[in-house]
Design a protein around this motif. Sequence first.
Motif, PDB file in Angstrom:
ATOM      1  N   LEU A  27       0.835  -1.192   0.000  1.00  0.00           N
ATOM      2  CA  LEU A  27       0.000   0.000   0.000  1.00  0.00           C
ATOM      3  C   LEU A  27       0.876   1.250   0.000  1.00  0.00           C
ATOM      4  O   LEU A  27       1.843   1.334   0.774  1.00  0.00           O
ATOM      5  N   LEU A  28       0.515   2.201  -0.835  1.00  0.00           N
ATOM      6  CA  LEU A  28       1.261   3.448  -0.953  1.00  0.00           C
ATOM      7  C   LEU A  28       0.571   4.539  -0.149  1.00  0.00           C
ATOM      8  O   LEU A  28      -0.565   4.934  -0.468  1.00  0.00           O
ATOM      9  N   ALA A  29       1.238   5.004   0.902  1.00  0.00           N
ATOM     10  CA  ALA A  29       0.698   6.128   1.653  1.00  0.00           C
ATOM     11  C   ALA A  29       0.633   7.358   0.751  1.00  0.00           C
ATOM     12  O   ALA A  29       1.423   7.493  -0.185  1.00  0.00           O
ATOM     13  N   PRO A  30      -0.308   8.282   0.971  1.00  0.00           N
ATOM     14  CA  PRO A  30      -0.366   9.487   0.140  1.00  0.00           C
ATOM     15  C   PRO A  30       0.952  10.251   0.183  1.00  0.00           C
ATOM     16  O   PRO A  30       1.664  10.240   1.184  1.00  0.00           O
ATOM     17  N   ASN A  56      -7.066   9.621  -2.243  1.00  0.00           N
ATOM     18  CA  ASN A  56      -5.877  10.466  -2.093  1.00  0.00           C
ATOM     19  C   ASN A  56      -4.691   9.695  -2.659  1.00  0.00           C
ATOM     20  O   ASN A  56      -3.861   9.156  -1.933  1.00  0.00           O
ATOM     21  N   ASP A  57      -4.618   9.668  -3.991  1.00  0.00           N
ATOM     22  CA  ASP A  57      -3.649   8.810  -4.671  1.00  0.00           C
ATOM     23  C   ASP A  57      -2.205   9.202  -4.381  1.00  0.00           C
ATOM     24  O   ASP A  57      -1.872  10.394  -4.270  1.00  0.00           O
ATOM     25  N   ALA A  58      -1.364   8.184  -4.278  1.00  0.00           N
ATOM     26  CA  ALA A  58       0.071   8.418  -4.306  1.00  0.00           C
ATOM     27  C   ALA A  58       0.450   8.938  -5.693  1.00  0.00           C
ATOM     28  O   ALA A  58      -0.199   8.629  -6.691  1.00  0.00           O
ATOM     29  N   VAL A  59       1.522   9.735  -5.761  1.00  0.00           N
ATOM     30  CA  VAL A  59       1.951  10.357  -7.016  1.00  0.00           C
ATOM     31  C   VAL A  59       3.413  10.023  -7.284  1.00  0.00           C
ATOM     32  O   VAL A  59       4.264  10.207  -6.407  1.00  0.00           O
ATOM     33  N   PHE A  60       3.697   9.507  -8.474  1.00  0.00           N
ATOM     34  CA  PHE A  60       5.074   9.310  -8.927  1.00  0.00           C
ATOM     35  C   PHE A  60       5.380  10.376  -9.977  1.00  0.00           C
ATOM     36  O   PHE A  60       4.488  10.856 -10.676  1.00  0.00           O
ATOM     37  N   ARG A  61       6.661  10.714 -10.132  1.00  0.00           N
ATOM     38  CA  ARG A  61       7.051  11.546 -11.272  1.00  0.00           C
ATOM     39  C   ARG A  61       7.360  10.661 -12.475  1.00  0.00           C
ATOM     40  O   ARG A  61       6.937  10.947 -13.588  1.00  0.00           O
ATOM     41  N   THR A  62       8.100   9.586 -12.256  1.00  0.00           N
ATOM     42  CA  THR A  62       8.350   8.590 -13.298  1.00  0.00           C
ATOM     43  C   THR A  62       8.334   7.207 -12.666  1.00  0.00           C
ATOM     44  O   THR A  62       8.546   7.043 -11.463  1.00  0.00           O
ATOM     45  N   LEU A  63       8.086   6.208 -13.520  1.00  0.00           N
ATOM     46  CA  LEU A  63       8.126   4.814 -13.096  1.00  0.00           C
ATOM     47  C   LEU A  63       8.892   4.027 -14.141  1.00  0.00           C
ATOM     48  O   LEU A  63       8.563   4.098 -15.333  1.00  0.00           O
ATOM     49  N   ARG A  64       9.907   3.273 -13.699  1.00  0.00           N
ATOM     50  CA  ARG A  64      10.688   2.423 -14.589  1.00  0.00           C
ATOM     51  C   ARG A  64      10.561   0.970 -14.147  1.00  0.00           C
ATOM     52  O   ARG A  64      10.735   0.645 -12.976  1.00  0.00           O
ATOM     53  N   MET A  65      10.258   0.091 -15.126  1.00  0.00           N
ATOM     54  CA  MET A  65      10.171  -1.337 -14.850  1.00  0.00           C
ATOM     55  C   MET A  65      10.909  -2.081 -15.953  1.00  0.00           C
ATOM     56  O   MET A  65      10.561  -1.963 -17.132  1.00  0.00           O
ATOM     57  N   THR A  66      11.942  -2.826 -15.586  1.00  0.00           N
ATOM     58  CA  THR A  66      12.707  -3.622 -16.543  1.00  0.00           C
ATOM     59  C   THR A  66      12.748  -5.062 -16.053  1.00  0.00           C
ATOM     60  O   THR A  66      13.111  -5.322 -14.905  1.00  0.00           O
ATOM     61  N   ARG A  67      12.329  -5.985 -16.925  1.00  0.00           N
ATOM     62  CA  ARG A  67      12.346  -7.424 -16.630  1.00  0.00           C
ATOM     63  C   ARG A  67      11.611  -7.744 -15.327  1.00  0.00           C
ATOM     64  O   ARG A  67      12.056  -8.563 -14.536  1.00  0.00           O
ATOM     65  N   ASP A  75      -4.317   2.364  -9.116  1.00  0.00           N
ATOM     66  CA  ASP A  75      -4.856   3.549  -8.441  1.00  0.00           C
ATOM     67  C   ASP A  75      -3.785   4.481  -7.895  1.00  0.00           C
ATOM     68  O   ASP A  75      -3.862   4.934  -6.747  1.00  0.00           O
ATOM     69  N   PHE A  76      -2.788   4.792  -8.727  1.00  0.00           N
ATOM     70  CA  PHE A  76      -1.913   5.909  -8.363  1.00  0.00           C
ATOM     71  C   PHE A  76      -1.606   6.726  -9.602  1.00  0.00           C
ATOM     72  O   PHE A  76      -1.923   6.323 -10.729  1.00  0.00           O
ATOM     73  N   ASP A  77      -1.043   7.910  -9.399  1.00  0.00           N
ATOM     74  CA  ASP A  77      -0.820   8.861 -10.488  1.00  0.00           C
ATOM     75  C   ASP A  77       0.651   8.901 -10.867  1.00  0.00           C
ATOM     76  O   ASP A  77       1.527   8.788  -9.990  1.00  0.00           O
ATOM     77  N   VAL A  78       0.904   9.087 -12.153  1.00  0.00           N
ATOM     78  CA  VAL A  78       2.253   9.387 -12.628  1.00  0.00           C
ATOM     79  C   VAL A  78       2.149  10.726 -13.353  1.00  0.00           C
ATOM     80  O   VAL A  78       1.575  10.806 -14.442  1.00  0.00           O
ATOM     81  N   HIS A  79       2.675  11.749 -12.723  1.00  0.00           N
ATOM     82  CA  HIS A  79       2.522  13.131 -13.201  1.00  0.00           C
ATOM     83  C   HIS A  79       3.906  13.677 -13.509  1.00  0.00           C
ATOM     84  O   HIS A  79       4.710  13.890 -12.617  1.00  0.00           O
ATOM     85  N   MET A 106      -5.001   3.921 -13.375  1.00  0.00           N
ATOM     86  CA  MET A 106      -3.876   4.850 -13.326  1.00  0.00           C
ATOM     87  C   MET A 106      -4.276   6.204 -13.929  1.00  0.00           C
ATOM     88  O   MET A 106      -5.133   6.275 -14.813  1.00  0.00           O
ATOM     89  N   ASP A 107      -3.649   7.271 -13.455  1.00  0.00           N
ATOM     90  CA  ASP A 107      -3.785   8.598 -14.056  1.00  0.00           C
ATOM     91  C   ASP A 107      -2.398   9.047 -14.476  1.00  0.00           C
ATOM     92  O   ASP A 107      -1.530   9.275 -13.630  1.00  0.00           O
ATOM     93  N   ILE A 108      -2.194   9.165 -15.801  1.00  0.00           N
ATOM     94  CA  ILE A 108      -0.878   9.493 -16.340  1.00  0.00           C
ATOM     95  C   ILE A 108      -0.995  10.828 -17.060  1.00  0.00           C
ATOM     96  O   ILE A 108      -1.829  10.985 -17.970  1.00  0.00           O
ATOM     97  N   SER A 109      -0.170  11.790 -16.664  1.00  0.00           N
ATOM     98  CA  SER A 109      -0.346  13.141 -17.188  1.00  0.00           C
ATOM     99  C   SER A 109       0.987  13.854 -17.323  1.00  0.00           C
ATOM    100  O   SER A 109       2.001  13.466 -16.744  1.00  0.00           O
ATOM    101  N   GLY A 110       0.942  14.929 -18.114  1.00  0.00           N
ATOM    102  CA  GLY A 110       2.091  15.808 -18.279  1.00  0.00           C
ATOM    103  C   GLY A 110       1.941  17.037 -17.408  1.00  0.00           C
ATOM    104  O   GLY A 110       1.617  16.960 -16.226  1.00  0.00           O
ATOM    105  N   SER A 111       2.130  18.196 -18.005  1.00  0.00           N
ATOM    106  CA  SER A 111       2.190  19.443 -17.231  1.00  0.00           C
ATOM    107  C   SER A 111       0.862  19.828 -16.601  1.00  0.00           C
ATOM    108  O   SER A 111       0.844  20.473 -15.549  1.00  0.00           O
ATOM    109  N   MET A 112      -0.240  19.485 -17.234  1.00  0.00           N
ATOM    110  CA  MET A 112      -1.576  19.896 -16.811  1.00  0.00           C
ATOM    111  C   MET A 112      -1.692  21.421 -16.730  1.00  0.00           C
ATOM    112  O   MET A 112      -2.348  21.978 -15.851  1.00  0.00           O
TER     113      MET A 112
END
Length: 398
Positions: A27-30, A56-67, A75-79, A106-112
């Motif tokens: 679980l990701l705390a806000p 109250n979604d947790a927010v990432f700036r970027t997410l990287r997943m390899t292998r 249910d979290f945001d990547v902004h 997921m909510d994936i966004s740029g500058s908004m």
Amino acid sequence: MSKTVTVATAAQLSAAAKVAKAGDTILLAPGNYGDVNLSNLNPAGNITIKSADPDNDAVFRTLRMTRSNNVTLQDFDVHRPLNPGESSNGAAVQVNGGKNVTFIGMDISGSMNGSALDDGHGMSISTGSHISILNSTFTQLRTALIVRGDNFLFAGNSVTEVQEGLSISSMTKGVFAQNYMADWQANYAAGAHPDMFQVHSGGTAVASSDLIFRDNVLLPGDGPVGGFFISSQAVGRGERHENILVENNYYEGAYRHAITVANADDVIVRDNTVLMGDHKGLVPAINLNDIRGGLIENNVSTLMLEHRTLKNSDMVFSNNIDVWDSQFKKGVAVADLFAPANNGDLDFSDLDVIGTSAAAQSGAGFRAVAEIGALSGTAAAQAAAWLPTYDQNFNVFA
């Protein structure tokens, strides 16, 4: 026995994910987690990473997943607004390799900031298998999704205010269903010719096969935007797409390439509606170029075109309705096929042909289905309903 842990930082998340076992939930705390790397995860069964508080979604700036394998992200945001001088070529979410990775809610966004012209890409997925994106939103991005791989699912998503939609290449078995695409913000000053769904074989990419585009609503807004543009730039070296189904989709815009399929074998285009949007631009069409084996039936469209030199073969046309267009002055009047536009919130059922029309009686044109652009029910229910559908969907080509 499965367990649940709560984390509050990127470092805590990475540490918990590395030791998670099948059935575990993180679980990701806000809060804002910044740049997150979840690579080389390989639990024996699925683990889930999701916001602790769905309001109250947790927010990432970027997410990287390899292998990484067997992970559900929920249910979290990547902004990702770009920093001054930062390249727009990178993506907010990058998945390289891996199997059985599912994104839900997921909510994936740029500058908004009201414009997609200063934003980077949303998601980039390469060489993965059984990657799924369900019930997610993509907003203000250069390209919503760049994807290659096999057994890919993109369903019930909303893509709005982007420069480009989905760039698809080198794919075997892909389902793109019940998505809502609207309000494009293309960079026309830089010569853009955007599409909502593009399948290509440019660069090092090879042709794709077994692709299904079903029950999507495409409303590009102002400016010329293609709906489905499926073509092989590598046809000269024998790369031809195969087994392509474009079924029960609605496009309303002002660009010739509403539905274009080229350089492909065994193509079905049926039950689609293609209409002129604001009457500024080219009359949209269903375009068929260099098709070997095709069934084109029950479509309602302003134009249906075959290329003069890229000849088609073994094609069957049945019960297609020609809609009146202002350029060629022919076809069935729009008022005879569709009810007047509703000025309120969009009701997808308003996009159906009038029940008493000849098109409806003959079964032609788009028919609204539930949950376009947003899936109902819990994330677990969405996954249970959609993830097993790959092979079922492809029975159409059997």
